[in-house]
Design a protein around this motif. Sequence first.
Motif, PDB file in Angstrom:
ATOM      1  N   TYR A 164       3.263   5.609   3.003  1.00 11.37           N
ATOM      2  CA  TYR A 164       1.781   5.276   3.212  1.00 11.37           C
ATOM      3  C   TYR A 164       0.642   6.190   2.511  1.00 11.37           C
ATOM      4  N   GLN A 165       1.191   7.959   2.987  1.00 10.18           N
ATOM      5  CA  GLN A 165      -0.277   8.290   2.580  1.00 10.18           C
ATOM      6  C   GLN A 165       0.104   9.020   1.455  1.00 10.18           C
ATOM      7  N   SER A 166       1.063   8.591   0.431  1.00 14.10           N
ATOM      8  CA  SER A 166       0.896   8.858  -1.026  1.00 14.10           C
ATOM      9  C   SER A 166      -0.703   7.568  -1.547  1.00 14.10           C
ATOM     10  N   GLY A 167       0.470   6.715  -0.780  1.00 19.68           N
ATOM     11  CA  GLY A 167      -0.246   5.168  -1.819  1.00 19.68           C
ATOM     12  C   GLY A 167      -1.272   5.001  -1.467  1.00 19.68           C
ATOM     13  N   THR A 168      -2.271   6.257  -0.124  1.00 25.48           N
ATOM     14  CA  THR A 168      -3.488   5.369   0.167  1.00 25.48           C
ATOM     15  C   THR A 168      -4.636   6.626   0.155  1.00 25.48           C
ATOM     16  N   GLY A 169      -4.319   8.254  -0.246  1.00 22.92           N
ATOM     17  CA  GLY A 169      -4.887   9.310  -0.048  1.00 22.92           C
ATOM     18  C   GLY A 169      -4.786   9.650   1.348  1.00 22.92           C
ATOM     19  N   GLN A 170      -4.438   8.487   2.487  1.00 24.88           N
ATOM     20  CA  GLN A 170      -4.475   9.537   3.524  1.00 24.88           C
ATOM     21  C   GLN A 170      -4.187  11.674   4.242  1.00 24.88           C
ATOM     22  N   PRO A 171      -4.581  12.120   5.116  1.00 29.48           N
ATOM     23  CA  PRO A 171      -4.399  12.645   4.856  1.00 29.48           C
ATOM     24  C   PRO A 171      -3.214  13.182   5.570  1.00 29.48           C
ATOM     25  N   PRO A 172      -2.139  14.621   5.599  1.00 29.59           N
ATOM     26  CA  PRO A 172      -1.175  14.401   5.854  1.00 29.59           C
ATOM     27  C   PRO A 172      -0.526  14.877   6.792  1.00 29.59           C
ATOM     28  N   SER A 173       0.309  14.614   7.771  1.00 30.77           N
ATOM     29  CA  SER A 173       0.440  13.870   8.667  1.00 30.77           C
ATOM     30  C   SER A 173       0.437  14.801   9.776  1.00 30.77           C
ATOM     31  N   GLY A 174      -0.277  14.946  11.206  1.00 24.98           N
ATOM     32  CA  GLY A 174      -0.123  16.160  12.291  1.00 24.98           C
ATOM     33  C   GLY A 174      -0.383  15.146  13.508  1.00 24.98           C
TER      34      GLY A 174
ATOM     35  N   GLY B  64       0.689  -0.829  -0.036  1.00 22.34           N
ATOM     36  CA  GLY B  64       0.124   0.171   0.124  1.00 22.34           C
ATOM     37  C   GLY B  64       0.474   1.449  -0.060  1.00 22.34           C
ATOM     38  N   LEU B  65       2.239   0.838  -0.485  1.00 24.85           N
ATOM     39  CA  LEU B  65       3.043   1.668  -0.433  1.00 24.85           C
ATOM     40  C   LEU B  65       2.798   2.936  -1.399  1.00 24.85           C
ATOM     41  N   GLY B  66       2.739   4.540  -1.378  1.00 30.73           N
ATOM     42  CA  GLY B  66       3.095   4.935  -2.060  1.00 30.73           C
ATOM     43  C   GLY B  66       4.160   5.613  -3.428  1.00 30.73           C
ATOM     44  N   PRO B  67       4.055   6.716  -4.174  1.00 30.49           N
ATOM     45  CA  PRO B  67       5.598   6.799  -4.761  1.00 30.49           C
ATOM     46  C   PRO B  67       5.692   8.482  -3.822  1.00 30.49           C
ATOM     47  N   VAL B  68       7.142   8.077  -3.541  1.00 27.87           N
ATOM     48  CA  VAL B  68       8.318   9.208  -3.267  1.00 27.87           C
ATOM     49  C   VAL B  68       9.377   9.670  -3.555  1.00 27.87           C
ATOM     50  N   ARG B  69       8.936  10.494  -5.057  1.00 24.61           N
ATOM     51  CA  ARG B  69       9.883  10.870  -6.142  1.00 24.61           C
ATOM     52  C   ARG B  69      10.869  12.075  -5.877  1.00 24.61           C
ATOM     53  N   ARG B  70      11.924  11.377  -5.272  1.00 25.71           N
ATOM     54  CA  ARG B  70      13.538  12.275  -4.450  1.00 25.71           C
ATOM     55  C   ARG B  70      14.438  11.257  -4.602  1.00 25.71           C
ATOM     56  N   ARG B  71      15.539  12.095  -4.965  1.00 25.45           N
ATOM     57  CA  ARG B  71      17.141  11.407  -4.237  1.00 25.45           C
ATOM     58  C   ARG B  71      17.214  10.523  -2.834  1.00 25.45           C
ATOM     59  N   VAL B  72      17.823  10.466  -2.819  1.00 26.27           N
ATOM     60  CA  VAL B  72      17.474  10.044  -1.453  1.00 26.27           C
ATOM     61  C   VAL B  72      19.332   9.513  -1.087  1.00 26.27           C
ATOM     62  N   THR B  73      20.212  10.266  -0.174  1.00 28.35           N
ATOM     63  CA  THR B  73      20.709   9.683   0.628  1.00 28.35           C
ATOM     64  C   THR B  73      20.973   9.117   1.715  1.00 28.35           C
ATOM     65  N   LEU B  74      21.521   7.720   2.614  1.00 25.08           N
ATOM     66  CA  LEU B  74      21.093   6.846   3.424  1.00 25.08           C
ATOM     67  C   LEU B  74      22.411   7.443   4.266  1.00 25.08           C
ATOM     68  N   GLN B  75      22.025   8.465   5.445  1.00 23.53           N
ATOM     69  CA  GLN B  75      23.269   7.672   6.519  1.00 23.53           C
ATOM     70  C   GLN B  75      23.147   7.453   7.611  1.00 23.53           C
ATOM     71  N   GLU B  76      23.529   6.204   7.790  1.00 24.59           N
ATOM     72  CA  GLU B  76      23.362   4.585   8.775  1.00 24.59           C
ATOM     73  C   GLU B  76      23.608   5.752   9.870  1.00 24.59           C
TER      74      GLU B  76
ATOM     75  N   ILE C 236       9.792   0.887  -1.456  1.00 26.67           N
ATOM     76  CA  ILE C 236       9.285   2.180  -1.980  1.00 26.67           C
ATOM     77  C   ILE C 236       9.238   2.854  -3.303  1.00 26.67           C
ATOM     78  N   PRO C 237       7.626   2.948  -3.929  1.00 24.59           N
ATOM     79  CA  PRO C 237       8.068   2.798  -5.576  1.00 24.59           C
ATOM     80  C   PRO C 237       8.757   4.787  -5.500  1.00 24.59           C
ATOM     81  N   GLU C 238       9.413   4.440  -6.816  1.00 24.32           N
ATOM     82  CA  GLU C 238       9.658   5.450  -7.358  1.00 24.32           C
ATOM     83  C   GLU C 238      11.466   5.904  -6.701  1.00 24.32           C
ATOM     84  N   LEU C 239      11.464   5.752  -5.212  1.00 22.58           N
ATOM     85  CA  LEU C 239      12.099   6.698  -4.325  1.00 22.58           C
ATOM     86  C   LEU C 239      14.042   6.399  -5.610  1.00 22.58           C
TER      87      LEU C 239
END
Length: 443
Positions: free
Chosen positions: A429-439, A313-325, A346-349
């Motif tokens: 999850y929010q972009s995949g389900t149309g849930q309201p933004p976090s808050g 149920g994960l939706g796309p997050v169109r970002r170029r990400v680097t991971l600091q472990e 995560i699709p499109e990440l």
Amino acid sequence: MIDLLALTAERDAPAADDLARCVHCGLCLENCPTYLETGKETESPRGRIHLIQALQEGRIEATGAFTQHIDRCLVCRACEAVCPSGVPFGRIMEAARADLKERREPVWTNRFTYWLLFKKLLPNRRRLRALASGLRWYQRSGLQHAVRASGVLASLPATLGQMERSMPSLPDHFFEAEGHFLPALGPARYRVGFFSGCVMPLAYGPVHEATIRVLRRNGCDVVVPRVQACCGALNVHSGERMMARELARRNVRAFLDLDVDYVVVNSAGCGSTLKEYAELLAGDPLWREWAERFGSRVRDVSELLVDLPFQQGLGPVRRRVTLQESCHLVHAQRVKAPPRALLAAIPELELVDMAHPDNCCGSAGIYSFAQPELSNQILDTRMAEVRATSADLIVTSNPGCMLQLQAGLERTGQRVEVRHLIEVLDWSYQSGTGQPPSGRASL
Ligand code: SF4
Ligand code: SF4
């Protein structure tokens, strides 16, 4: 029901057996950030072990130079993770600092700072909250802007100036769910206790909220005990083990009383300390046994989610990400694959690795304030690696790393965002389900 026992004055010193495990092979040197920056044997794991051993055997004195070599260790435990002899470097260094604290001539300014930070502020959530409210007013009223513009920070001691500059912009609201039960969305698979910590609910409340949303979505009933305490990590790393033990006992009691399947934590530094409470309480057989039971249930949130396994149920997050472990996730807890598995789902990440994603960023608890020069040197190396990835988002798993990386981006003028891993999963999850933004209202 477990009752708190009276505190015992356990004397700490590195164990001779632990020190003797080092065969001086030097395989850890190229993984040590302080050695890489300085090129000095005395700033390396092998050199520090040698010094600690010499002090314990009475061959040298705890001089100022000795103390400096010990204080300049980040306790990032990168050396421990690659050591073929299994040298427990974190345990050695923490005990060495506790021992050193007993031997050192007390400087009143240090004593006052330690007393204020480790005994009065961190263990007391009400005082911390009052302080955070004051700081938020300082940031929002325009006073911070005026102080920074006036140049007065340059005349303050370096540590204070660095603290002011590293302060996160405090969110509109603090995390308020302590004492709450938040049921799973759908059938419950597990009942988990959520470890909230001391600074996270004030500086990064939205990260806690995202964590709870993701857990509930993945079939977890979440209990947030009100009586939990700071994990004691900063106390342990600074040799303040008496208070750390008291905090450990409070947390063990709070979570064992809840009878949960897992204790979930989203801060790598806290998680590592919680998992090692049995070592901290080793001198007390009854508490050690309870701490072992508690520690066996502690999971970093990424670790738990990949084991569930986490729901789609994960939706796309169109970002170029680097991971600091985060060091205390990858080196201390040896949790390396789960954050990568979550990002890969995560699709499109797009994940673009730095040359050394598991090298310390120089945060290390209060290190960035206590050793600003070397901390900034280490941070600049990280920032150069971030720049080379052309990422627009850095993802990590620890509040200290988030603060330090943000400071590094400002210092090097890079327009890159820093987020906790769980926030990015929550976005997905929010972009995949149309849930309201976090808050606040959407826990
Ligand atoms: S700590 Fe481990 S890797 Fe480093 S010198 Fe000693 S035995 Fe070798
Ligand atoms: S804990 Fe980190 S900084 Fe300290 S000696 Fe080991 S690798 Fe170096």
